[in-house]
Design a protein around this motif. Structure first.
Motif, PDB file in Angstrom:
ATOM      1  N   ASP A  90       0.823  -1.209   0.000  1.00 26.40           N
ATOM      2  CA  ASP A  90       0.000   0.000   0.000  1.00 26.40           C
ATOM      3  C   ASP A  90       0.860   1.263   0.000  1.00 26.40           C
ATOM      4  N   THR A  91       2.146   1.102   0.103  1.00 26.83           N
ATOM      5  CA  THR A  91       3.058   2.248   0.081  1.00 26.83           C
ATOM      6  C   THR A  91       2.967   2.992  -1.245  1.00 26.83           C
ATOM      7  N   GLY A  92       2.918   4.311  -1.164  1.00 27.35           N
ATOM      8  CA  GLY A  92       2.885   5.115  -2.381  1.00 27.35           C
ATOM      9  C   GLY A  92       2.368   6.504  -2.088  1.00 27.35           C
ATOM     10  N   VAL A  93       2.295   7.291  -3.143  1.00 31.32           N
ATOM     11  CA  VAL A  93       1.695   8.623  -3.038  1.00 31.32           C
ATOM     12  C   VAL A  93       0.231   8.485  -3.440  1.00 31.32           C
ATOM     13  N   TYR A  94      -0.643   8.973  -2.581  1.00 32.16           N
ATOM     14  CA  TYR A  94      -2.080   8.856  -2.806  1.00 32.16           C
ATOM     15  C   TYR A  94      -2.623  10.191  -3.306  1.00 32.16           C
ATOM     16  N   TYR A  95      -3.412  10.123  -4.358  1.00 31.11           N
ATOM     17  CA  TYR A  95      -4.011  11.297  -4.971  1.00 31.11           C
ATOM     18  C   TYR A  95      -5.527  11.136  -4.989  1.00 31.11           C
ATOM     19  N   CYS A  96      -6.222  12.236  -4.846  1.00 34.25           N
ATOM     20  CA  CYS A  96      -7.665  12.161  -5.034  1.00 34.25           C
ATOM     21  C   CYS A  96      -8.042  12.916  -6.300  1.00 34.25           C
ATOM     22  N   ALA A  97      -9.208  12.601  -6.797  1.00 32.25           N
ATOM     23  CA  ALA A  97      -9.751  13.276  -7.969  1.00 32.25           C
ATOM     24  C   ALA A  97     -11.231  13.520  -7.723  1.00 32.25           C
ATOM     25  N   ALA A  98     -11.678  14.700  -8.116  1.00 31.53           N
ATOM     26  CA  ALA A  98     -13.087  15.050  -8.022  1.00 31.53           C
ATOM     27  C   ALA A  98     -13.500  15.608  -9.368  1.00 31.53           C
ATOM     28  N   ASP A  99     -14.509  15.008  -9.944  1.00 25.43           N
ATOM     29  CA  ASP A  99     -14.854  15.405 -11.304  1.00 25.43           C
ATOM     30  C   ASP A  99     -16.237  14.870 -11.631  1.00 25.43           C
ATOM     31  N   TYR A 100     -16.714  15.200 -12.835  1.00 28.07           N
ATOM     32  CA  TYR A 100     -17.909  14.524 -13.297  1.00 28.07           C
ATOM     33  C   TYR A 100     -17.604  13.027 -13.387  1.00 28.07           C
ATOM     34  N   CYS A 101     -18.646  12.219 -13.257  1.00 29.11           N
ATOM     35  CA  CYS A 101     -18.422  10.786 -13.129  1.00 29.11           C
ATOM     36  C   CYS A 101     -17.823  10.158 -14.385  1.00 29.11           C
ATOM     37  N   ASP A 102     -18.152  10.685 -15.554  1.00 29.28           N
ATOM     38  CA  ASP A 102     -17.663  10.057 -16.787  1.00 29.28           C
ATOM     39  C   ASP A 102     -16.140   9.942 -16.854  1.00 29.28           C
ATOM     40  N   PRO A 103     -15.386  11.038 -16.653  1.00 29.42           N
ATOM     41  CA  PRO A 103     -13.925  10.883 -16.740  1.00 29.42           C
ATOM     42  C   PRO A 103     -13.340   9.979 -15.663  1.00 29.42           C
ATOM     43  N   LEU A 104     -13.924  10.002 -14.474  1.00 30.36           N
ATOM     44  CA  LEU A 104     -13.390   9.125 -13.430  1.00 30.36           C
ATOM     45  C   LEU A 104     -13.726   7.670 -13.723  1.00 30.36           C
ATOM     46  N   ALA A 105     -14.932   7.429 -14.195  1.00 27.15           N
ATOM     47  CA  ALA A 105     -15.310   6.062 -14.555  1.00 27.15           C
ATOM     48  C   ALA A 105     -14.449   5.554 -15.707  1.00 27.15           C
ATOM     49  N   ARG A 106     -14.081   6.459 -16.600  1.00 30.44           N
ATOM     50  CA  ARG A 106     -13.232   6.064 -17.717  1.00 30.44           C
ATOM     51  C   ARG A 106     -11.869   5.595 -17.193  1.00 30.44           C
ATOM     52  N   MET A 107     -11.309   6.313 -16.235  1.00 31.18           N
ATOM     53  CA  MET A 107     -10.022   5.908 -15.661  1.00 31.18           C
ATOM     54  C   MET A 107     -10.160   4.630 -14.856  1.00 31.18           C
ATOM     55  N   TRP A 108     -11.301   4.471 -14.200  1.00 31.34           N
ATOM     56  CA  TRP A 108     -11.525   3.251 -13.414  1.00 31.34           C
ATOM     57  C   TRP A 108     -11.534   2.037 -14.319  1.00 31.34           C
ATOM     58  N   GLY A 109     -12.192   2.182 -15.457  1.00 25.90           N
ATOM     59  CA  GLY A 109     -12.319   1.032 -16.353  1.00 25.90           C
ATOM     60  C   GLY A 109     -11.160   0.855 -17.317  1.00 25.90           C
ATOM     61  N   ARG A 110     -10.378   1.918 -17.514  1.00 28.32           N
ATOM     62  CA  ARG A 110      -9.286   1.861 -18.476  1.00 28.32           C
ATOM     63  C   ARG A 110      -8.059   2.551 -17.884  1.00 28.32           C
ATOM     64  N   PRO A 111      -7.208   1.799 -17.208  1.00 29.55           N
ATOM     65  CA  PRO A 111      -6.032   2.398 -16.559  1.00 29.55           C
ATOM     66  C   PRO A 111      -5.152   3.213 -17.502  1.00 29.55           C
ATOM     67  N   ALA A 112      -5.181   2.901 -18.783  1.00 28.56           N
ATOM     68  CA  ALA A 112      -4.365   3.658 -19.740  1.00 28.56           C
ATOM     69  C   ALA A 112      -4.801   5.114 -19.822  1.00 28.56           C
ATOM     70  N   ALA A 113      -6.020   5.402 -19.372  1.00 28.55           N
ATOM     71  CA  ALA A 113      -6.519   6.785 -19.401  1.00 28.55           C
ATOM     72  C   ALA A 113      -5.979   7.614 -18.246  1.00 28.55           C
ATOM     73  N   ILE A 114      -5.445   6.963 -17.225  1.00 30.48           N
ATOM     74  CA  ILE A 114      -4.998   7.702 -16.040  1.00 30.48           C
ATOM     75  C   ILE A 114      -3.915   8.731 -16.366  1.00 30.48           C
ATOM     76  N   PRO A 115      -2.891   8.403 -17.118  1.00 32.82           N
ATOM     77  CA  PRO A 115      -1.852   9.425 -17.413  1.00 32.82           C
ATOM     78  C   PRO A 115      -2.382  10.615 -18.210  1.00 32.82           C
ATOM     79  N   GLU A 116      -3.543  10.488 -18.846  1.00 31.52           N
ATOM     80  CA  GLU A 116      -4.095  11.578 -19.638  1.00 31.52           C
ATOM     81  C   GLU A 116      -4.791  12.617 -18.772  1.00 31.52           C
ATOM     82  N   TYR A 117      -5.109  12.267 -17.565  1.00 28.57           N
ATOM     83  CA  TYR A 117      -5.835  13.166 -16.669  1.00 28.57           C
ATOM     84  C   TYR A 117      -4.890  14.217 -16.122  1.00 28.57           C
TER      85      TYR A 117
END
Length: 130
Positions: A90-117
């Motif tokens: 569990d060691t690491g830097v933890y980040y939060c995100a607050a946004d409309y659900c679509d972009p967050l759901a996109r990152m949840w379902g497609r990890p490749a989208a995370i660096p684009e945020y």
């Protein structure tokens, strides 16, 4: 553009608890989600937990299910991540995100989208030791 501000990171021993907090800009309650991500040294950023602010539905990364709980304080919109039993991985830097659900759901379902945020805060460091 107001970015999230995370806090609560610390150095803890395996098995110990920790609670992270995040203050982020509010979105219309009917259409926003909040989520926690983390990035371990040398690894890609990954999604840990996500919550729909409109109805409280949440999802978790498999490895944290039963140990972590994501929640939102309805009085002020603060996001929390209660981590009850921490493991070394569990060691690491933890980040939060607050946004409309679509972009967050996109990152949840497609990890490749995370660096684009781009709307990341500075993160908060969690270091778990044995």
């Amino acid at each position: 553009q107001v970015l999230p501000v995370e806090s609560g990171g610390d150095s803890v021993q395996v098995g110990g608890p920790l609670r992270l907090s995040c203050v982020a800009s509010a979105y219309p309650a009917s259409s926003y989600c909040m989520a926690w991500f983390r990035q371990a040294p040398g690894k890609e950023r990954e999604a840990v937990a996500i919550i729909d602010a409109s109805d409280g539905r949440d999802e978790y990364k498999d490895s944290v299910k039963g140990r972590f709980t994501i929640s939102i304080d309805d009085t002020d919109g603060t996001l929390y991540l209660q981590m009850d039993i921490l493991n070394l991985e569990d060691t690491g830097v933890y980040y939060c995100a607050a946004d409309y659900c679509d972009p967050l759901a996109r990152m949840w379902g497609r990890p490749a989208a995370i660096p684009e945020y781009r709307r990341w805060g500075q993160g908060t460091q969690v270091a778990v030791s044995s």
